[in-house]
Motif scaffolding. Structure first.
Motif, PDB file in Angstrom:
ATOM      1  N   VAL A   1       0.829  -1.198   0.000  1.00 25.44           N
ATOM      2  CA  VAL A   1       0.000   0.000   0.000  1.00 25.44           C
ATOM      3  C   VAL A   1       0.866   1.251   0.000  1.00 25.44           C
ATOM      4  O   VAL A   1       0.615   2.201  -0.744  1.00 25.44           O
ATOM      5  CB  VAL A   1      -0.939   0.003   1.227  1.00 25.44           C
ATOM      6  CG1 VAL A   1      -1.685   1.330   1.318  1.00 25.44           C
ATOM      7  CG2 VAL A   1      -1.927  -1.160   1.133  1.00 25.44           C
ATOM      8  N   ALA A   2       1.911   1.276   0.831  1.00 27.20           N
ATOM      9  CA  ALA A   2       2.732   2.477   0.992  1.00 27.20           C
ATOM     10  C   ALA A   2       3.965   2.432   0.108  1.00 27.20           C
ATOM     11  O   ALA A   2       4.612   1.384  -0.034  1.00 27.20           O
ATOM     12  CB  ALA A   2       3.156   2.631   2.450  1.00 27.20           C
ATOM     13  N   LEU A   3       4.296   3.585  -0.471  1.00 26.04           N
ATOM     14  CA  LEU A   3       5.549   3.685  -1.202  1.00 26.04           C
ATOM     15  C   LEU A   3       6.706   3.822  -0.212  1.00 26.04           C
ATOM     16  O   LEU A   3       7.782   3.266  -0.425  1.00 26.04           O
ATOM     17  CB  LEU A   3       5.505   4.889  -2.148  1.00 26.04           C
ATOM     18  CG  LEU A   3       6.564   4.913  -3.249  1.00 26.04           C
ATOM     19  CD1 LEU A   3       6.024   5.590  -4.504  1.00 26.04           C
ATOM     20  CD2 LEU A   3       7.833   5.630  -2.792  1.00 26.04           C
ATOM     21  N   ILE A   4       6.494   4.552   0.881  1.00 22.66           N
ATOM     22  CA  ILE A   4       7.431   4.589   2.002  1.00 22.66           C
ATOM     23  C   ILE A   4       6.608   4.509   3.283  1.00 22.66           C
ATOM     24  O   ILE A   4       5.788   5.386   3.549  1.00 22.66           O
ATOM     25  CB  ILE A   4       8.291   5.872   2.014  1.00 22.66           C
ATOM     26  CG1 ILE A   4       9.074   6.020   0.699  1.00 22.66           C
ATOM     27  CG2 ILE A   4       9.255   5.853   3.201  1.00 22.66           C
ATOM     28  CD1 ILE A   4       9.887   7.300   0.625  1.00 22.66           C
ATOM     29  N   HIS A   5       6.818   3.472   4.063  1.00 20.86           N
ATOM     30  CA  HIS A   5       6.066   3.302   5.296  1.00 20.86           C
ATOM     31  C   HIS A   5       6.551   4.307   6.340  1.00 20.86           C
ATOM     32  O   HIS A   5       7.735   4.675   6.381  1.00 20.86           O
ATOM     33  CB  HIS A   5       6.238   1.875   5.825  1.00 20.86           C
ATOM     34  CG  HIS A   5       5.266   1.511   6.910  1.00 20.86           C
ATOM     35  ND1 HIS A   5       5.508   1.798   8.232  1.00 20.86           N
ATOM     36  CD2 HIS A   5       4.055   0.885   6.859  1.00 20.86           C
ATOM     37  CE1 HIS A   5       4.487   1.374   8.959  1.00 20.86           C
ATOM     38  NE2 HIS A   5       3.601   0.810   8.150  1.00 20.86           N
ATOM     39  N   ARG A   6       5.656   4.735   7.196  1.00 18.24           N
ATOM     40  CA  ARG A   6       6.005   5.733   8.215  1.00 18.24           C
ATOM     41  C   ARG A   6       7.104   5.281   9.148  1.00 18.24           C
ATOM     42  O   ARG A   6       7.860   6.080   9.690  1.00 18.24           O
ATOM     43  CB  ARG A   6       4.757   6.105   9.016  1.00 18.24           C
ATOM     44  CG  ARG A   6       4.159   4.963   9.824  1.00 18.24           C
ATOM     45  CD  ARG A   6       2.892   5.384  10.515  1.00 18.24           C
ATOM     46  NE  ARG A   6       2.341   4.284  11.306  1.00 18.24           N
ATOM     47  CZ  ARG A   6       1.186   4.364  11.958  1.00 18.24           C
ATOM     48  NH1 ARG A   6       0.482   5.484  11.915  1.00 18.24           N
ATOM     49  NH2 ARG A   6       0.760   3.332  12.658  1.00 18.24           N
ATOM     50  N   ASP A   7       7.221   3.952   9.356  1.00 16.29           N
ATOM     51  CA  ASP A   7       8.277   3.432  10.220  1.00 16.29           C
ATOM     52  C   ASP A   7       9.643   3.421   9.533  1.00 16.29           C
ATOM     53  O   ASP A   7      10.654   3.178  10.172  1.00 16.29           O
ATOM     54  CB  ASP A   7       7.946   2.009  10.682  1.00 16.29           C
ATOM     55  CG  ASP A   7       6.767   1.971  11.637  1.00 16.29           C
ATOM     56  OD1 ASP A   7       6.446   3.019  12.226  1.00 16.29           O
ATOM     57  OD2 ASP A   7       6.155   0.882  11.777  1.00 16.29           O
ATOM     58  N   GLU A   8       9.645   3.662   8.220  1.00 14.80           N
ATOM     59  CA  GLU A   8      10.877   3.604   7.439  1.00 14.80           C
ATOM     60  C   GLU A   8      11.325   4.983   6.980  1.00 14.80           C
ATOM     61  O   GLU A   8      12.020   5.118   5.976  1.00 14.80           O
ATOM     62  CB  GLU A   8      10.687   2.690   6.210  1.00 14.80           C
ATOM     63  CG  GLU A   8      10.110   1.320   6.503  1.00 14.80           C
ATOM     64  CD  GLU A   8      11.036   0.461   7.347  1.00 14.80           C
ATOM     65  OE1 GLU A   8      12.212   0.845   7.514  1.00 14.80           O
ATOM     66  OE2 GLU A   8      10.589  -0.590   7.834  1.00 14.80           O
ATOM     67  N   MET A   9      10.928   6.045   7.679  1.00 10.78           N
ATOM     68  CA  MET A   9      11.324   7.389   7.286  1.00 10.78           C
ATOM     69  C   MET A   9      11.737   8.218   8.500  1.00 10.78           C
ATOM     70  O   MET A   9      11.301   7.958   9.626  1.00 10.78           O
ATOM     71  CB  MET A   9      10.202   8.094   6.520  1.00 10.78           C
ATOM     72  CG  MET A   9       8.919   8.319   7.308  1.00 10.78           C
ATOM     73  SD  MET A   9       7.688   9.261   6.348  1.00 10.78           S
ATOM     74  CE  MET A   9       7.158   8.027   5.159  1.00 10.78           C
ATOM     75  N   ALA A  10      12.640   9.150   8.248  1.00 10.92           N
ATOM     76  CA  ALA A  10      13.099  10.091   9.267  1.00 10.92           C
ATOM     77  C   ALA A  10      12.880  11.494   8.720  1.00 10.92           C
ATOM     78  O   ALA A  10      13.591  11.911   7.798  1.00 10.92           O
ATOM     79  CB  ALA A  10      14.566   9.861   9.602  1.00 10.92           C
TER      80      ALA A  10
END
Length: 371
Positions: free
Chosen positions: A361-370
């Motif tokens: 679903v996500a192109l960048i998951h919220r847990d994988e971004m800073a």
């Protein structure tokens, strides 16, 4: 830094990885079924208090050795792999049968250290384990000894457990072993050996105290446990070394049994964000104002909010997230640059039709971004 007790650390943890050594689980080639059922009760109690639980369990080769009637002592590589193939089935069934009376579903996950070092495979492992925990499953993780030749010769589940703890963002790793903590020297040979209840930082002196394995079944000695502690604590995860031979070993920790606590250096979330932020980006994903607002509210980046993709990158590579107000931060891409460009601006339900496979679903998951 305030001293942490093992009991308080375990009682407050919300995501726990428990590592089980072979010597605890297997005796003379046979499963210690009564011990395992007592452990399952302890795991169920952790779950009842609201904690997510992952088990990293040794024992497949030891169980397979007993089932195949292989001799004591060192095994040839092909014998170890054959024993692992037979033992993995028995190990998974044993955990399934022990956890089922508590209404807990067990899932088997076979990993190698390479799976946590390769970024693409690391993301796949992280997504699978996170999904299992979200579904209420207790994953039973073991090294994939049937194919990982280097892991059989040199690997150990202490370090694998630390990598799993880092992967899932655990706040506690418990190593149940045949020793009740870190000692100043080998307590079996030195009557003056002193046990440490709390280690604030892993210094060269602490590393020098780690000795050799104290068990004939386990590949992991104190040296590997201290290495595991270094990996876990650097990612914001506390670690406990405790004796596990007695029944209800985890409850014993809560009741004040001997143990050593290694203090976390920060917390898992901030440590992970710092790791991502320090990466060198390989591309840029441009987003619209709506996506920028959603990201600032803590949401994941969906393809619909992407306006342009620059650079060449693969899944798992770090990319800059750029919005109308400028650079927003870095994230680990859930798709390659070609795939991201193809689905940019499209709703998540359209991904499968565009890529010809059901995507994330996500192109960048919220847990994988800073940000």
């Amino acid at each position: 830094m305030a001293t942490l007790t093992a009991a308080a650390t375990l009682s407050q943890a919300r995501r726990v990885v428990v590592k089980i050594g072979s010597a605890l689980l297997v005796e003379r080639g046979a499963l210690r079924a009564t011990w395992l059922h007592a452990l399952a009760q302890d795991l169920a109690a952790l779950r009842a208090r609201g904690a997510d639980v992952v088990v990293v369990s040794s024992g497949s080769i030891a169980l397979g050795r007993g089932a195949l009637g292989l001799p004591e002592g060192a095994l040839a590589l092909e014998q170890s792999q054959a024993a692992a193939a037979v033992g993995q089935i028995r190990l998974a069934r044993a955990y399934e049968e022990a956890l089922a009376p508590h209404g807990i579903t067990a899932g088997q996950v076979l990993l190698t250290l390479e799976d946590t070092h390769d970024r693409r495979r690391y993301l796949n492992s992280r997504a699978t384990l996170s999904t299992l925990l979200g579904l209420g499953v207790v994953p039973i993780v073991n090294e994939n000894d049937t194919i990982a030749t280097d892991e059989i010769r040199y690997g150990d589940n202490d370090r694998l457990a630390a990598q799993v703890a880092v992967t899932i963002g655990a706040d506690l790793l418990v190593l149940l072993s045949d020793v009740d903590g870190l000692y100043s020297s080998n307590p079996q040979t030195d009557p003056a050996a002193r046990r440490f209840e709390f280690v604030a930082h892993i210094t060269p002196e602490i590393e020098a105290m780690a000795g050799e394995p104290l068990s004939t079944l386990s590949k992991g000695g104190m040296k590997t446990k201290v290495m595991a502690a270094r990996t876990a604590t650097a990612a914001g995860c506390a670690m406990i070394i405790a004796a596990g031979a007695a029944m209800h070993a985890l409850q014993g920790v809560l009741d004040g049994a001997n143990a050593t606590v290694f203090a976390p250096q920060g917390d898992p979330r901030s440590a992970r964000k710092g790791w991502i932020a320090a990466m060198k980006p390989k591309g840029t994903v441009h987003v619209d104002a709506g996506a920028e607002l959603a990201l600032q509210q803590g949401k994941s980046l969906l393809p619909a909010g992407v306006t342009r993709v620059d650079g060449q990158f693969q899944r798992g590579d770090p990319v800059v997230i750029h919005g109308p107000s400028g650079a927003l931060g870095l994230g680990l891409a859930g798709y390659s640059s070609l795939e991201a460009a193809a689905i940019a601006g499209h709703h998540s339900r359209e991904i499968a039709g565009i890529l010809n496979y059901p995507g994330r679903v996500a192109l960048i998951h919220r847990d994988e971004m800073a940000l």
